[in-house]
Design a protein around this motif. Structure first.
Motif, PDB file in Angstrom:
ATOM      1  N   LEU A  79       0.482  -1.177  -0.267  1.00  0.00           N
ATOM      2  CA  LEU A  79      -0.211   0.225   0.287  1.00  0.00           C
ATOM      3  C   LEU A  79       0.979   1.128   0.188  1.00  0.00           C
ATOM      4  O   LEU A  79       0.893   2.052  -0.721  1.00  0.00           O
ATOM      5  N   ALA A  80       1.852   1.165   0.995  1.00  0.00           N
ATOM      6  CA  ALA A  80       2.604   2.497   1.180  1.00  0.00           C
ATOM      7  C   ALA A  80       3.255   2.923  -0.119  1.00  0.00           C
ATOM      8  O   ALA A  80       3.421   3.918  -0.963  1.00  0.00           O
ATOM      9  N   THR A  89       5.426   9.559   0.177  1.00  0.00           N
ATOM     10  CA  THR A  89       5.345   7.828   0.739  1.00  0.00           C
ATOM     11  C   THR A  89       5.224   8.360   1.769  1.00  0.00           C
ATOM     12  O   THR A  89       5.872   8.627   2.867  1.00  0.00           O
ATOM     13  N   PRO A  90       4.581   7.587   2.500  1.00  0.00           N
ATOM     14  CA  PRO A  90       3.534   7.472   4.118  1.00  0.00           C
ATOM     15  C   PRO A  90       4.911   7.386   4.706  1.00  0.00           C
ATOM     16  O   PRO A  90       5.739   5.942   4.670  1.00  0.00           O
ATOM     17  N   ASP A  91       4.802   7.264   6.498  1.00  0.00           N
ATOM     18  CA  ASP A  91       5.451   6.811   7.488  1.00  0.00           C
ATOM     19  C   ASP A  91       5.350   5.803   7.713  1.00  0.00           C
ATOM     20  O   ASP A  91       4.124   5.773   8.169  1.00  0.00           O
ATOM     21  N   ASN A 143      -6.302   6.821   6.083  1.00  0.00           N
ATOM     22  CA  ASN A 143      -5.051   8.755   6.087  1.00  0.00           C
ATOM     23  C   ASN A 143      -3.900   9.269   5.207  1.00  0.00           C
ATOM     24  O   ASN A 143      -3.944  10.253   5.026  1.00  0.00           O
ATOM     25  N   ALA A 144      -3.070   8.075   4.692  1.00  0.00           N
ATOM     26  CA  ALA A 144      -1.885   7.991   3.644  1.00  0.00           C
ATOM     27  C   ALA A 144      -2.973   8.685   2.915  1.00  0.00           C
ATOM     28  O   ALA A 144      -2.430   9.602   1.591  1.00  0.00           O
ATOM     29  N   LEU A 145      -3.840   8.333   1.977  1.00  0.00           N
ATOM     30  CA  LEU A 145      -4.733   9.381   1.104  1.00  0.00           C
ATOM     31  C   LEU A 145      -5.274  10.209   1.184  1.00  0.00           C
ATOM     32  O   LEU A 145      -6.143  10.209   0.376  1.00  0.00           O
ATOM     33  N   GLY A 146      -5.783  10.852   1.799  1.00  0.00           N
ATOM     34  CA  GLY A 146      -5.696  11.874   2.238  1.00  0.00           C
ATOM     35  C   GLY A 146      -7.801  11.695   3.304  1.00  0.00           C
ATOM     36  O   GLY A 146      -8.367  12.560   3.015  1.00  0.00           O
TER      37      GLY A 146
END
Ligand code: ADP
Ligand code: ASP
Ligand code: MG
Length: 457
Positions: A79-80, A89-91, A143-146
């Motif tokens: 996913l990341a 790129t999310p942590d 959350n990583a995708l907003g």
């Protein structure tokens, strides 16, 4: 507000999770409360883990936990690394720590109970780790995708009583807590995410609501939150005329009444949990069954019976059942024998599905998973007992089917080549069930499907 429940296949891997996130992102204006199951197959692995722990199989138990850890971390990685190019790129440090923590807690309990009986509360915790893992990963990715998402632990509101492993929600307590918790979570988020399947006693012990119960969690949440609609997202085009995995020509049913859907679920249509209809029906909330792999398909809406036509809607089955036959000439012209017989079933905690009686005999069906030897021994005082094993129950369900001309004749036509061990018409006029030999089940289902749904198409 709407409640959207996503089953195991809808979040089985990174691709499925992406699809699910895209479905949720189109519903933000409706204030979605999202309920998730574990990723497909994970609860089965956790059951295996529980069994291996009790059997003292330490190495195999360790392998299961390690495979679960790898599978969930791989989903996170995939996913990341495939997050769209416009976003950083999310942590993944925190989410990977969460996965480690959950797997460590599984390992701690596994070691503590190795070779012994696991207390029910610990078992309930272990079995619900799949939902903790999937919801944390989905929440992280949303959350990583907003999509601003608040993850709420279902054990903060799903208060239950009774058996820890098949617990019953305390509706009043659930309502009292859920409304406040969800309202608060929406203050800082566009989506509220929580887990199905799990509950907690008022004293704080973990519980679960039984296999496949995330549908029930979602419907109950919909009821207490007064949702505008409840959506059950799964891997088929809604409730179908038969299980599409057995009958490839099965089609999605546009509309069903609450009564029909509940009866279908009780008689084996796995797509809905048997208890999931009642909460929606209580508040007259439409319940949709939709395909997360094909969100454009209309699916099924379950609603009030006044909108529904009479006739057969679907064929369901329980593949592995037993028939217990009690033959007792003592029953003739005597009253109260039946009550005594069923008292013995109650003493053994064995629940009965179908019943058929005559003057001197009574036949009942029970699930093959149930241990019946002690029950049969106790029943022997009433007369001659025989048990038919390796049988299947096949049912047709629909509003007023008994009143529909030719329906019963069509059933006989479809099963004319098969031996029928038992036949039972539900008192609700919604259901007609037969018992056949297990190897015959698929043929019987396909013949019934032809007779009721494929003629003249
Ligand atoms: P989820 O993981 O989304 O809760 P389930 O596996 O519990 O999904 O339920 C969906 C499955 O139910 C389908 O894949 C299908 O095989 C089965 N099923 C059984 N009867 C029916 C039916 N009448 N209509 C649709 N699906 C059915
Ligand atoms: N994960 C649980 C199960 O497999 C609950 C559910 O899927 O509804 O039984
Ligand atoms: Mg299910």
């Amino acid at each position: 507000m709407i409640v959207m429940k996503f089953g195991g296949t809808s979040i089985a891997d990174a691709v499925a999770m992406r699809r699910t996130i895209s479905i949720i992102s189109k519903k933000l204006r409706s204030k979605p409360v999202v309920v998730v199951s574990a990723c497909a197959g994970v609860t089965n692995s956790l059951h295996q883990l529980v069994d291996l722990t009790e059997q003292g199989e330490k190495e195999q138990a360790e392998q299961i936990i390690s495979a679960l850890k790898d599978r969930h971390k791989n989903i996170v990685d995939e996913l990341a690394t495939t997050v769209d190019t416009k976003r950083p790129t999310p942590d993944t440090t925190d989410i990977n720590n969460t996965i480690d923590k959950l797997c460590n807690s599984l390992w701690t309990l596994t070691k503590a109970h190795m070779g012994g009986q696991i207390p029910d509360a610990d078992k309930a915790y272990m079995l619900s780790c799949g939902e903790y893992l999937s919801s944390n990963i989905l929440g992280f990715m949303m959350n990583a995708l907003g999509l601003v998402t608040a993850l709420v632990n279902a054990r903060h509101f799903m208060i239950t009583t009774g058996d820890h492993l098949c617990a019953m929600p305390e509706v009043g307590e659930v309502a009292k807590r859920a409304i406040g918790v969800v309202e608060k979570a929406f203050k800082n988020a566009d989506v509220v995410l929580t887990q199905g399947f799990m509950g907690v006693t008022i004293e704080g012990d973990p519980t679960i609501l039984g296999r496949g119960s995330s549908d029930y969690s979602a419907s109950l949440l919909g009821m207490v939150l007064d949702a505008d609609r409840i959506e059950i997202w799964t891997d088929v085009d809604g409730v179908c005329t038969a299980d599409p995995n057995l009958v490839p020509s099965a089609k999605g049913i546009g509309k069903l009444s609450y009564e029909e859907a509940a009866e279908l679920a009780r008689f084996g249509a796995k797509v809905l949990h048997p208890l999931s209809i009642e909460p929606a029906a209580t508040k007259n909330i439409p319940l949709y069954v939709l395909n997360s792999m094909k969100p454009e398909v209309e699916g099924t809406v379950v609603l009030n019976s006044s909108c529904i036509f009479d006739g057969v809607k679907s064929i369901s089955y329980n593949e592995n059942i037993r028939v217990i036959n009690i033959y007792s000439p003592k029953m003739i012209n005597t009253s109260g024998v039946m009550a005594k017989i069923f008292a013995v079933f109650a003493q053994h905690g064995v629940s009965v599905d179908m019943i058929s009686t005559s003057e001197a005999s009574v036949s009942v069906t029970v699930d093959a998973k149930v241990q019946i030897d002690p029950l049969v021994k106790d029943l022997a005082k009433f007369g001659n007992i025989t048990v038919d094993r390796d049988k299947s129950q096949v049912s047709i369900t629909g509003k007023n089917i008994i009143g529909v001309k030719g329906a019963v004749a069509s059933v006989f036509e479809a099963v004319s080549d098969s031996k029928i061990y038992m036949m039972s018409q539900g008192s609700s006029f919604l259901n007609l069930s037969i018992v056949v030999d297990r190897p015959e089940m698929i043929t019987v289902i396909r013949n019934l499907h032809k007779v009721f749904f494929e003629n003249g198409d």
